[in-house]
Design an enzyme around this catalytic site. Structure first.
Site, PDB file in Angstrom:
ATOM      1  N   SER A  99       0.814  -1.215   0.000  1.00 31.52           N
ATOM      2  CA  SER A  99       0.000   0.000   0.000  1.00 31.52           C
ATOM      3  C   SER A  99       0.844   1.260   0.000  1.00 31.52           C
ATOM      4  O   SER A  99       0.377   2.327  -0.346  1.00 31.52           O
ATOM      5  CB  SER A  99      -0.866   0.042   1.257  1.00 31.52           C
ATOM      6  OG  SER A  99      -1.743  -1.033   1.274  1.00 31.52           O
ATOM      7  N   GLU A 136      -2.771   0.604  -9.439  1.00 27.63           N
ATOM      8  CA  GLU A 136      -1.665   1.547  -9.631  1.00 27.63           C
ATOM      9  C   GLU A 136      -0.403   0.752  -9.993  1.00 27.63           C
ATOM     10  O   GLU A 136      -0.043  -0.191  -9.281  1.00 27.63           O
ATOM     11  CB  GLU A 136      -1.404   2.341  -8.344  1.00 27.63           C
ATOM     12  CG  GLU A 136      -2.526   3.305  -8.011  1.00 27.63           C
ATOM     13  CD  GLU A 136      -2.352   3.979  -6.650  1.00 27.63           C
ATOM     14  OE1 GLU A 136      -2.668   5.160  -6.535  1.00 27.63           O
ATOM     15  OE2 GLU A 136      -1.907   3.297  -5.697  1.00 27.63           O
ATOM     16  N   HIS A 151      -0.409  -2.204  -7.438  1.00 25.10           N
ATOM     17  CA  HIS A 151      -1.218  -1.970  -6.242  1.00 25.10           C
ATOM     18  C   HIS A 151      -2.718  -2.072  -6.526  1.00 25.10           C
ATOM     19  O   HIS A 151      -3.268  -1.251  -7.251  1.00 25.10           O
ATOM     20  CB  HIS A 151      -0.868  -0.572  -5.675  1.00 25.10           C
ATOM     21  CG  HIS A 151      -1.569  -0.262  -4.405  1.00 25.10           C
ATOM     22  ND1 HIS A 151      -1.939   1.012  -4.037  1.00 25.10           N
ATOM     23  CD2 HIS A 151      -1.986  -1.069  -3.389  1.00 25.10           C
ATOM     24  CE1 HIS A 151      -2.535   0.978  -2.866  1.00 25.10           C
ATOM     25  NE2 HIS A 151      -2.585  -0.273  -2.455  1.00 25.10           N
ATOM     26  N   ASN A 209      -3.599   6.351  -1.895  1.00 22.26           N
ATOM     27  CA  ASN A 209      -3.404   6.369  -0.450  1.00 22.26           C
ATOM     28  C   ASN A 209      -2.939   7.726   0.068  1.00 22.26           C
ATOM     29  O   ASN A 209      -3.117   8.031   1.244  1.00 22.26           O
ATOM     30  CB  ASN A 209      -2.480   5.242  -0.004  1.00 22.26           C
ATOM     31  CG  ASN A 209      -3.251   3.928   0.103  1.00 22.26           C
ATOM     32  OD1 ASN A 209      -4.482   3.935   0.161  1.00 22.26           O
ATOM     33  ND2 ASN A 209      -2.551   2.821   0.100  1.00 22.26           N
TER      34      ASN A 209
HETATM   35  N1  3HC Z   1     -15.476  -9.148  -1.753  1.00 26.14           N
HETATM   36  C1  3HC Z   1     -15.888  -9.382  -3.011  1.00 26.14           C
HETATM   37  N2  3HC Z   1     -16.959  -8.765  -3.536  1.00 26.14           N
HETATM   38  C2  3HC Z   1     -17.618  -7.896  -2.744  1.00 26.14           C
HETATM   39  C3  3HC Z   1     -17.209  -7.598  -1.433  1.00 26.14           C
HETATM   40  C4  3HC Z   1     -16.090  -8.289  -0.931  1.00 26.14           C
HETATM   41  N3  3HC Z   1     -15.600  -8.077   0.281  1.00 26.14           N
HETATM   42  N4  3HC Z   1     -18.049  -6.682  -0.904  1.00 26.14           N
HETATM   43  C5  3HC Z   1     -18.945  -6.403  -1.858  1.00 26.14           C
HETATM   44  N5  3HC Z   1     -18.679  -7.130  -2.961  1.00 26.14           N
HETATM   45  C6  3HC Z   1     -19.404  -7.078  -4.232  1.00 26.14           C
HETATM   46  C7  3HC Z   1     -20.797  -7.668  -4.107  1.00 26.14           C
HETATM   47  O1  3HC Z   1     -20.785  -9.044  -4.363  1.00 26.14           O
HETATM   48  C8  3HC Z   1     -21.530  -6.894  -5.175  1.00 26.14           C
HETATM   49  O2  3HC Z   1     -21.244  -7.432  -6.441  1.00 26.14           O
HETATM   50  P1  3HC Z   1     -22.325  -7.375  -7.626  1.00 26.14           P
HETATM   51  O3  3HC Z   1     -22.911  -6.010  -7.643  1.00 26.14           O
HETATM   52  O4  3HC Z   1     -21.547  -7.676  -8.856  1.00 26.14           O
HETATM   53  O5  3HC Z   1     -23.320  -8.409  -7.282  1.00 26.14           O
HETATM   54  C9  3HC Z   1     -20.867  -5.506  -5.150  1.00 26.14           C
HETATM   55  O6  3HC Z   1     -19.580  -5.715  -4.564  1.00 26.14           O
HETATM   56  C10 3HC Z   1     -21.648  -4.515  -4.324  1.00 26.14           C
HETATM   57  O7  3HC Z   1     -21.796  -5.076  -3.026  1.00 26.14           O
HETATM   58  P2  3HC Z   1     -22.951  -4.726  -2.013  1.00 26.14           P
HETATM   59  O8  3HC Z   1     -24.191  -4.336  -2.785  1.00 26.14           O
HETATM   60  O9  3HC Z   1     -23.071  -5.832  -1.030  1.00 26.14           O
HETATM   61  O10 3HC Z   1     -22.372  -3.541  -1.175  1.00 26.14           O
HETATM   62  P3  3HC Z   1     -22.038  -2.086  -1.583  1.00 26.14           P
HETATM   63  O11 3HC Z   1     -22.827  -1.603  -2.755  1.00 26.14           O
HETATM   64  O12 3HC Z   1     -22.118  -1.372  -0.304  1.00 26.14           O
HETATM   65  O13 3HC Z   1     -20.520  -2.148  -2.055  1.00 26.14           O
HETATM   66  C11 3HC Z   1     -18.243  -1.963  -1.670  1.00 26.14           C
HETATM   67  C12 3HC Z   1     -19.521  -2.641  -1.237  1.00 26.14           C
HETATM   68  C13 3HC Z   1     -17.884  -2.376  -3.097  1.00 26.14           C
HETATM   69  C14 3HC Z   1     -17.137  -2.427  -0.725  1.00 26.14           C
HETATM   70  C15 3HC Z   1     -18.444  -0.412  -1.616  1.00 26.14           C
HETATM   71  O14 3HC Z   1     -18.907  -0.070  -0.354  1.00 26.14           O
HETATM   72  C16 3HC Z   1     -17.192   0.376  -1.908  1.00 26.14           C
HETATM   73  O15 3HC Z   1     -16.826   0.585  -3.045  1.00 26.14           O
HETATM   74  N6  3HC Z   1     -16.511   0.865  -0.828  1.00 26.14           N
HETATM   75  C17 3HC Z   1     -15.306   1.642  -0.951  1.00 26.14           C
HETATM   76  C18 3HC Z   1     -14.142   0.718  -1.117  1.00 26.14           C
HETATM   77  C19 3HC Z   1     -12.872   1.479  -1.297  1.00 26.14           C
HETATM   78  O16 3HC Z   1     -12.796   2.688  -1.213  1.00 26.14           O
HETATM   79  N7  3HC Z   1     -11.794   0.721  -1.542  1.00 26.14           N
HETATM   80  C20 3HC Z   1     -10.477   1.282  -1.670  1.00 26.14           C
HETATM   81  C21 3HC Z   1      -9.862   1.300  -0.318  1.00 26.14           C
HETATM   82  S1  3HC Z   1      -8.213   1.920  -0.318  1.00 26.14           S
HETATM   83  C22 3HC Z   1      -7.276   0.549  -0.583  1.00 26.14           C
HETATM   84  O17 3HC Z   1      -7.734  -0.549  -0.756  1.00 26.14           O
HETATM   85  C23 3HC Z   1      -5.816   0.792  -0.626  1.00 26.14           C
HETATM   86  C24 3HC Z   1      -5.061  -0.189   0.173  1.00 26.14           C
HETATM   87  O18 3HC Z   1      -3.709   0.021  -0.033  1.00 26.14           O
HETATM   88  C25 3HC Z   1      -5.374  -0.080   1.633  1.00 26.14           C
END
Ligand code: 3HC
Length: 290
Positions: free
Chosen positions: A123, A156, A144, A195
């Site tokens: 990250s 990335e 990433h 990030n």
């Molecule tokens: N694993 C796999 N698939 C998942 C999942 C998981 N943990 N959580 C949700 N999904 C899928 C669902 O199956 C669904 O798929 P579909 O629409 O194709 O059927 C889709 O995602 C939408 O899920 P939900 O309707 O249950 O839930 P949400 O609409 O609330 O979406 C989310 C969940 C995709 C996690 C959404 O809340 C989101 O985009 N959150 C922000 C995530 C984000 O910002 N990520 C970046 C973080 S920074 C990072 O990762 C950097 C690193 O270095 C730390």
């Protein structure tokens, strides 16, 4: 699967990120070996593949044929040598500790054929801190992914000072080939693009919380219902891991000496209590009742 010379992928680390990164490649048609030193984590990753793929079929999001092929494409082993010996690309997704990554890359350098590209999903650790332990620094780069890796489109790719343009481009093309939207960073920069932006949001959210201005639930609501983010910063820290927020803050603070990067008191408290978010069942929110 159309990247010349890339057929076999090894993903090291089957945790929060690695198990989904491995599946992304398997679904796209690559042969993937996923490895971890922790048997429980590896078993969990295999169970996830066994439930996720049929669920996608049941939801009408994947054909049965693709799901079957994806499951056949992926295997799980605790044997690093077996996992990496014929890999064309290795993606490392282990703990965010530089010494562990260095140790692993030195091992991979011995195990893998000379053409293998060694990428880190770190990250925030730039690959120039890892590449010198290998005899192939030009084949080391950052790739990433974002959490959850099966859903988030961005990848990335960082073209480090030691990375050859050809290798960075190959990883960029590979990300595209598995349906992601890659962006190329022409220079190494701490925290890359996302990030850095996320850290600024989290820092402000934690500052407001620590000042006692609002609850974390209300700060999350503000970000979701006014800024349109899918989840607020506290919910997102629970998803990505509070341990990660702690490590990132500590590393940045130690490197710059700037107190603004020091993990906030609530992050330190949760880190010590092992309330690391979804992965431990509790973070800012409680996941045990889900
Ligand atoms: N694993 C796999 N698939 C998942 C999942 C998981 N943990 N959580 C949700 N999904 C899928 C669902 O199956 C669904 O798929 P579909 O629409 O194709 O059927 C889709 O995602 C939408 O899920 P939900 O309707 O249950 O839930 P949400 O609409 O609330 O979406 C989310 C969940 C995709 C996690 C959404 O809340 C989101 O985009 N959150 C922000 C995530 C984000 O910002 N990520 C970046 C973080 S920074 C990072 O990762 C950097 C690193 O270095 C730390």
């Amino acid at each position: 699967m159309t990247i010349p010379g890339v057929n076999n992928i090894c993903v090291v680390g089957a945790g929060n990120m690695g198990h989904q990164i491995a599946l992304c490649f398997a679904i796209a048609g690559y042969k993937v070996k996923c490895t971890d030193i922790n048997e429980e984590i590896l078993k969990k990753a295999e169970n996830f593949a066994d439930t996720y793929l049929p669920q996608r079929v049941a939801k009408g999001k994947m054909t049965e044929e693709v799901a079957k092929q994806a499951r056949a494409n992926i295997s799980f082993t605790m044997d690093l040598k077996e996992a990496a010996k014929d890999a064309d690309v290795v993606v490392e997704a282990i703990l965010e500790k530089l010494d562990l990554k260095r140790e692993l890359f030195a091992q991979l350098d011995e195990i893998c054929p000379p053409h293998t590209i060694l990428a880190t999903n770190s990250s925030f650790i730039v690959s120039s801190k890892i590449a010198p332990v290998t005899k192939r620094p030009e084949k080391v780069c950052n790739m990433h992914f974002f959490n959850p890796a099966l859903v988030m489109k961005l990848v990335e790719v960082v073209n480090g000072p030691h990375t050859s343009d050809e290798v960075a481009q190959k990883i960029f093309d590979l990300a595209k080939d598995i349906g992601k939207i890659p962006v190329m960073l022409k220079k190494e920069i701490y925290g890359f693009l996302v990030n850095r932006i996320l850290a600024a949001i989290n820092q402000e959210a934690l500052y407001i919380y620590d000042m006692g201005v609002a609850s974390y639930e209300d700060i999350d609501k503000a970000v979701v219902y006014a800024l349109g983010h899918p989840m607020g910063p506290f919910r997102l820290m629970d998803l990505t891991g509070i341990d990660l927020s702690y490590y990132i803050g500590m590393e940045r603070y130690q490197e710059t000496g700037d107190p603004k990067h020091k993990p906030s008191p609530i992050i330190v408290e949760k880190f010590i209590k092992k309330e690391w978010g979804e992965k431990t069942g509790k973070g800012f929110y409680d996941y045990t009742k889900k």
